[in-house]
Design an enzyme around this catalytic site. Structure first.
Site, short mmCIF file in Angstrom:
data_model
loop_
_atom_site.label_atom_id
_atom_site.label_comp_id
_atom_site.label_asym_id
_atom_site.label_seq_id
_atom_site.Cartn_x
_atom_site.Cartn_y
_atom_site.Cartn_z
N ARG A 1 0.98 -1.26 -0.21
CA ARG A 1 -0.10 0.13 -0.08
C ARG A 1 0.88 1.15 -0.04
NH1 ARG A 1 -2.23 3.58 3.62
NH2 ARG A 1 -4.27 4.42 3.15
N SER B 1 -12.69 -2.35 1.70
CA SER B 1 -12.62 -1.74 3.05
C SER B 1 -14.06 -1.21 3.34
CB SER B 1 -11.80 -0.46 3.07
OG SER B 1 -10.55 -0.60 2.59
N LYS C 1 -4.07 6.86 7.27
CA LYS C 1 -5.16 6.90 5.94
C LYS C 1 -5.58 8.32 6.10
CE LYS C 1 -8.75 4.32 3.70
NZ LYS C 1 -9.39 3.15 3.64
N1 3NM Z 1 -7.70 1.38 6.21
P1 3NM Z 1 -2.65 2.56 11.33
S1 3NM Z 1 -7.64 2.71 8.75
C1 3NM Z 1 -5.22 1.41 5.52
O1 3NM Z 1 -10.52 1.85 8.17
C2 3NM Z 1 -6.34 1.76 6.56
O2 3NM Z 1 -10.30 1.17 6.20
C3 3NM Z 1 -8.38 1.81 7.11
O3 3NM Z 1 -3.17 2.47 9.87
C4 3NM Z 1 -9.97 1.66 7.15
O4 3NM Z 1 -2.46 0.91 11.51
C5 3NM Z 1 -6.14 2.57 7.67
O5 3NM Z 1 -1.41 3.07 11.21
C6 3NM Z 1 -5.03 2.79 8.27
O6 3NM Z 1 -3.59 3.12 12.03
C7 3NM Z 1 -4.55 1.93 9.36
#
Ligand code: 3NM
Length: 209
Positions: free
Chosen positions: A41, A110, A139
């Site tokens: 990603r 997602s 994100k």
């Molecule tokens: N998708 P971290 S939250 C790539 O809710 C991604 O769909 C999300 O990163 C969703 O583990 C997210 O650093 C980021 O919080 C997750």
């Protein structure tokens, strides 16, 4: 047979959060730590660079027996023979992605609400992302945290494989698993760890509930 998320930790790359290490270096450390699902990603890369990195990651993940998923870019997923592709609500609909990737590749979607969960199942997604569980800065365009309540809904009502995501850290991963998450996806906590192997081992201990 498609292998869909038969694991505890779902790891993702993010070069911007990797303390100056390359995507390949970080992925190598993840694979040595025994990661079994890895998603590429990268949002700020030229297509040619993405293709080169994905070709390398495909070789490495295949050798390690790790499932390899490409985020957003169906063309790159096909070019490198990835195991699957992960898309968001704003990307091509699952049916269109299926037409491109065929029946045997994994499609992840997602989702952020019960309605999107039901829609993902109806459209034939192989697994869903469930999040953001907690606040995250990783994100950029994501909605407010859906909390553990949306995870509860998925766990209690649907068999579709799911991966909890968003703000999951060493200190709260155990709670997410205790709520019934089969698989947790973490970006910053793993790619930003000084010692990735040690972080994965500690996460595994925290998640062994
Ligand atoms: N998708 P971290 S939250 C790539 O809710 C991604 O769909 C999300 O990163 C969703 O583990 C997210 O650093 C980021 O919080 C997750």
């Amino acid at each position: 047979m498609k292998r869909v998320l038969d694991t505890d930790i779902y790891a993702l790359t993010d070069a911007g959060l990797s303390r100056g290490r390359s995507v390949i270096e970080v992925a190598d450390a993840m694979l040595r730590a025994g990661i079994r699902v890895l998603q590429y990603r990268e949002k700020e890369r030229k297509a040619g660079v993405m293709l080169d990195e994905c070709l390398q990651l495909r070789r490495m993940t295949r050798e390690a027996g790790c499932t390899f998923i490409v985020n957003d870019h169906v063309d790159i997923a096909l070019l490198v023979d990835a195991d699957g592709v992960h898309v968001g609500q704003e990307d091509l609909p699952v049916e269109a992605v299926r037409q491109l990737v065929g029946p045997d590749r994994i499609i992840g979607l997602s989702t952020h609400s019960p309605e999107q969960c039901r829609d993902a199942i109806a459209r034939g997604a192989d697994y869903i992302g469930v999040g953001p569980i907690f606040a995250t800065k990783t994100k950029k365009d994501v909605c407010a945290p859906v909390g553990l309540e949306y995870l509860d809904y998925v766990v209690q009502n649907h068999d579709i494989p799911h991966v909890a995501i968003g703000g999951i850290k060493l200190h709260n991963a155990g709670e997410v698993v205790r709520r019934g998450a089969r698989c947790c996806a973490l970006v910053s906590e793993i790619v930003g760890a000084e010692d990735i192997g040690d972080m994965v081992a500690r996460l595994r201990r925290a998640m062994a509930v």
